[in-house]
Design a protein around this motif. Structure first.
Motif, PDB file in Angstrom:
ATOM      1  N   GLN A 198       0.814  -1.206   0.000  1.00  0.00           N
ATOM      2  CA  GLN A 198       0.000   0.000   0.000  1.00  0.00           C
ATOM      3  C   GLN A 198       0.853   1.264   0.000  1.00  0.00           C
ATOM      4  O   GLN A 198       0.332   2.353  -0.194  1.00  0.00           O
ATOM      5  CB  GLN A 198      -0.940   0.002   1.215  1.00  0.00           C
ATOM      6  N   SER A 199       2.137   1.107   0.199  1.00  0.00           N
ATOM      7  CA  SER A 199       3.034   2.254   0.213  1.00  0.00           C
ATOM      8  C   SER A 199       3.451   2.628  -1.202  1.00  0.00           C
ATOM      9  O   SER A 199       3.791   1.767  -2.013  1.00  0.00           O
ATOM     10  CB  SER A 199       4.284   1.938   1.041  1.00  0.00           C
ATOM     11  N   GLU A 200       3.458   3.918  -1.500  1.00  0.00           N
ATOM     12  CA  GLU A 200       3.871   4.389  -2.813  1.00  0.00           C
ATOM     13  C   GLU A 200       5.374   4.233  -3.037  1.00  0.00           C
ATOM     14  O   GLU A 200       5.855   4.315  -4.161  1.00  0.00           O
ATOM     15  CB  GLU A 200       3.486   5.863  -2.978  1.00  0.00           C
ATOM     16  N   ASP A 201       6.117   4.018  -1.950  1.00  0.00           N
ATOM     17  CA  ASP A 201       7.574   3.939  -2.056  1.00  0.00           C
ATOM     18  C   ASP A 201       8.078   2.525  -2.299  1.00  0.00           C
ATOM     19  O   ASP A 201       9.280   2.307  -2.440  1.00  0.00           O
ATOM     20  CB  ASP A 201       8.215   4.484  -0.770  1.00  0.00           C
ATOM     21  N   GLU A 202       7.176   1.553  -2.308  1.00  0.00           N
ATOM     22  CA  GLU A 202       7.583   0.169  -2.505  1.00  0.00           C
ATOM     23  C   GLU A 202       7.481  -0.228  -3.973  1.00  0.00           C
ATOM     24  O   GLU A 202       6.668   0.320  -4.719  1.00  0.00           O
ATOM     25  CB  GLU A 202       6.719  -0.766  -1.654  1.00  0.00           C
ATOM     26  N   ASN A 203       8.297  -1.191  -4.381  1.00  0.00           N
ATOM     27  CA  ASN A 203       8.340  -1.612  -5.783  1.00  0.00           C
ATOM     28  C   ASN A 203       8.425  -3.127  -5.888  1.00  0.00           C
ATOM     29  O   ASN A 203       9.422  -3.689  -6.311  1.00  0.00           O
ATOM     30  CB  ASN A 203       9.521  -0.945  -6.507  1.00  0.00           C
ATOM     31  N   TRP A 204       7.345  -3.777  -5.498  1.00  0.00           N
ATOM     32  CA  TRP A 204       7.293  -5.222  -5.602  1.00  0.00           C
ATOM     33  C   TRP A 204       5.836  -5.663  -5.764  1.00  0.00           C
ATOM     34  O   TRP A 204       4.900  -4.915  -5.498  1.00  0.00           O
ATOM     35  CB  TRP A 204       7.902  -5.900  -4.371  1.00  0.00           C
ATOM     36  N   MET A 205       5.665  -6.878  -6.193  1.00  0.00           N
ATOM     37  CA  MET A 205       4.370  -7.541  -6.216  1.00  0.00           C
ATOM     38  C   MET A 205       4.635  -9.016  -5.939  1.00  0.00           C
ATOM     39  O   MET A 205       5.754  -9.513  -6.128  1.00  0.00           O
ATOM     40  CB  MET A 205       3.678  -7.375  -7.575  1.00  0.00           C
ATOM     41  N   LEU A 206       3.631  -9.718  -5.433  1.00  0.00           N
ATOM     42  CA  LEU A 206       3.815 -11.120  -5.073  1.00  0.00           C
ATOM     43  C   LEU A 206       2.613 -11.927  -5.537  1.00  0.00           C
ATOM     44  O   LEU A 206       1.470 -11.612  -5.188  1.00  0.00           O
ATOM     45  CB  LEU A 206       4.001 -11.248  -3.552  1.00  0.00           C
ATOM     46  N   LEU A 207       2.874 -12.934  -6.360  1.00  0.00           N
ATOM     47  CA  LEU A 207       1.829 -13.809  -6.865  1.00  0.00           C
ATOM     48  C   LEU A 207       1.731 -15.047  -5.977  1.00  0.00           C
ATOM     49  O   LEU A 207       2.736 -15.717  -5.721  1.00  0.00           O
ATOM     50  CB  LEU A 207       2.134 -14.234  -8.302  1.00  0.00           C
ATOM     51  N   VAL A 208       0.527 -15.329  -5.498  1.00  0.00           N
ATOM     52  CA  VAL A 208       0.272 -16.492  -4.657  1.00  0.00           C
ATOM     53  C   VAL A 208      -0.373 -17.567  -5.518  1.00  0.00           C
ATOM     54  O   VAL A 208      -1.360 -17.311  -6.214  1.00  0.00           O
ATOM     55  CB  VAL A 208      -0.662 -16.137  -3.483  1.00  0.00           C
ATOM     56  N   SER A 209       0.177 -18.777  -5.490  1.00  0.00           N
ATOM     57  CA  SER A 209      -0.357 -19.849  -6.331  1.00  0.00           C
ATOM     58  C   SER A 209      -0.504 -21.136  -5.528  1.00  0.00           C
ATOM     59  O   SER A 209       0.084 -21.298  -4.459  1.00  0.00           O
ATOM     60  CB  SER A 209       0.563 -20.095  -7.532  1.00  0.00           C
TER      61      SER A 209
END
Length: 298
Positions: free
Chosen positions: A100-111
Motif C-alpha cells: 500500500q506504500s507508494e515507495d515500494e516496488n514489488w508484487m507477489l503472486l500467490v499460487s
C-alpha cells in the motif's frame, strides 16, 4: 486477413517488440483494444483489492494472514490481469499481494499447485551447482518456444539465493537471477520463490522485484510464507502412504525442471507491470488507504 491473438497484441504493449508478422491496418485498433482491456482489468483488480490485516483463503487448502500495509487482489481479478499479459495467464495463481506504500516496488503472486505429495528426501544431498545447470538447460530448451512465439529469450545468470529447504517447516526458498538475452541491465528482475509443502501439493509465493531490492525484501517474503496455515487434514504431516497421490518428482526437480517452464512467464509479467502499473493509484474504500505503485522501476 491476419488475426492477432490476445498474446500477440499485448506483447506490443508490454515489451515494445517489433512485430514478426506483416502490419495490418487493423493492428492499431487491436493494440488500443488490448491496452483498454488492461486498464479495465486494473480498475477491476483495484476495486476488488482487500486491505490487510485480514484472513485470505487459498483454494481449499489453507489460510493466509495478510498483514497491515498490504492488499490482496482476488483470483478472478488477478487472472484477468495475467491473461492481459499473454492471452493465457497462469491458472494456478490464486491472487496477488501488493504494497500500500507508494515507495515500494514489488508484487507477489500467490499460487497453488496440486501436484500430489512431494517427497523431500533429495533435499538432504542435493547439488546446487547441478541444479543450476539443470535450470539453465531447461530455460534454454524453453527458449525454443519463446523464439517461435516471438518472446525474448532468457538467460539464467546464477542463484540470487541458493535453494534451501527447511525440513521442520516444509518450506523451500530459492531465487534465480535471469534476464533477457543480450541485456546489459545490471538491475534485472528477480523472482524470489518461497514454497510451503502440503499433503496434496504446495503453495507458492513468487516475489517479483529487482536486484537492488531483493535482499531487503527477503524478510517480507519469509513473513508471508510463515503466515500460511494449512487446513486440518491438508498438512504435509497428514500424508497417507496408502491413499494419497505422490508427485512424480522431488524438490530438486521442482526447482530445476518445473520452475524453468514458468520463469519466462513471470519475467514477462514483471515487464508488463513495470511498464503500466507505475501510474496506478487507488483508494481502498474500507480503509481509505492509498495503494501505491504495484511495480515501479527506477
Amino acid at each position: 486477413m491476419i488475426i492477432r491473438t490476445g498474446w500477440q497484441r499485448t506483447r506490443c504493449l508490454v515489451l515494445g517488440l517489433a512485430l514478426t508478422l506483416p502490419v495490418q491496418a487493423e493492428e492499431p485498433d487491436a493494440m488500443a483494444a488490448a491496452q483498454a482491456e488492461y486498464e479495465a482489468a486494473n480498475i477491476a483488480a483495484m476495486q476488488a483489492a482487500v486491505a490487510g490485516p485480514t484472513d485470505i483463503t487459498i483454494n481449499d487448502q489453507a489460510h493466509l494472514q495478510l498483514p497491515e500495509g498490504m492488499a490482496f487482489i482476488p483470483k478472478q481479478q488477478t487472472q484477468r490481469l495475467l491473461q492481459a499479459i499473454d492471452g493465457q495467464g497462469d491458472s494456478a495463481v490464486e491472487g496477488t499481494i501488493i504494497p500500500q506504500s507508494e515507495d515500494e516496488n514489488w508484487m507477489l503472486l500467490v499460487s497453488y499447485e496440486k501436484t500430489g505429495f512431494i517427497r523431500d528426501d533429495d533435499a538432504k544431498e542435493w547439488d546446487p551447482d547441478g541444479m543450476l545447470d539443470s535450470l539453465k538447460e531447461g530455460t534454454e530448451a524453453a527458449n525454443e518456444e519463446r523464439r517461435q512465439r516471438g518472446i525474448p529469450e532468457l538467460e539464467v545468470l546464477g542463484w540470487a539465493e541458493v535453494p534451501a529447504y527447511d525440513s521442520a517447516q516444509h518450506q523451500l526458498r530459492w531465487s534465480a537471477s535471469a534476464r533477457q538475452k543480450g541485456s546489459v541491465d545490471s538491475n534485472y528482475t528477480i523472482n524470489y520463490k518461497t514454497l510451503a509443502l502440503g499433503r496434496e501439493g504446495y503453495i507458492g509465493m513468487n516475489l517479483i522485484t529487482d536486484m537492488e531490492n531483493v535482499d531487503r525484501l527477503k524478510p517480507l517474503a519469509s513473513q508471508l510464507i510463515n503466515g500460511i496455515a494449512y487446513n486440518d487434514g491438508k498438512h504435509y504431516s497428514d500424508f497417507s502412504e496408502e491413499t494419497d497421490q505422490v508427485a512424480e518428482y522431488g524438490l530438486a526437480a521442482l526447482v530445476a525442471g518445473v520452475a524453468a517452464k514458468k520463469l519466462g512467464f513471470f519475467a514477462l509479467a514483471a515487464a508488463f507491470f513495470a511498464k503500466f502499473a507505475k501510474v496506478i493509484f487507488i483508494a481502498v474504500a474500507a480503509g481509505g488507504a492509498t495503494l501505491g505503485k504495484l511495480f515501479r522501476r527506477k
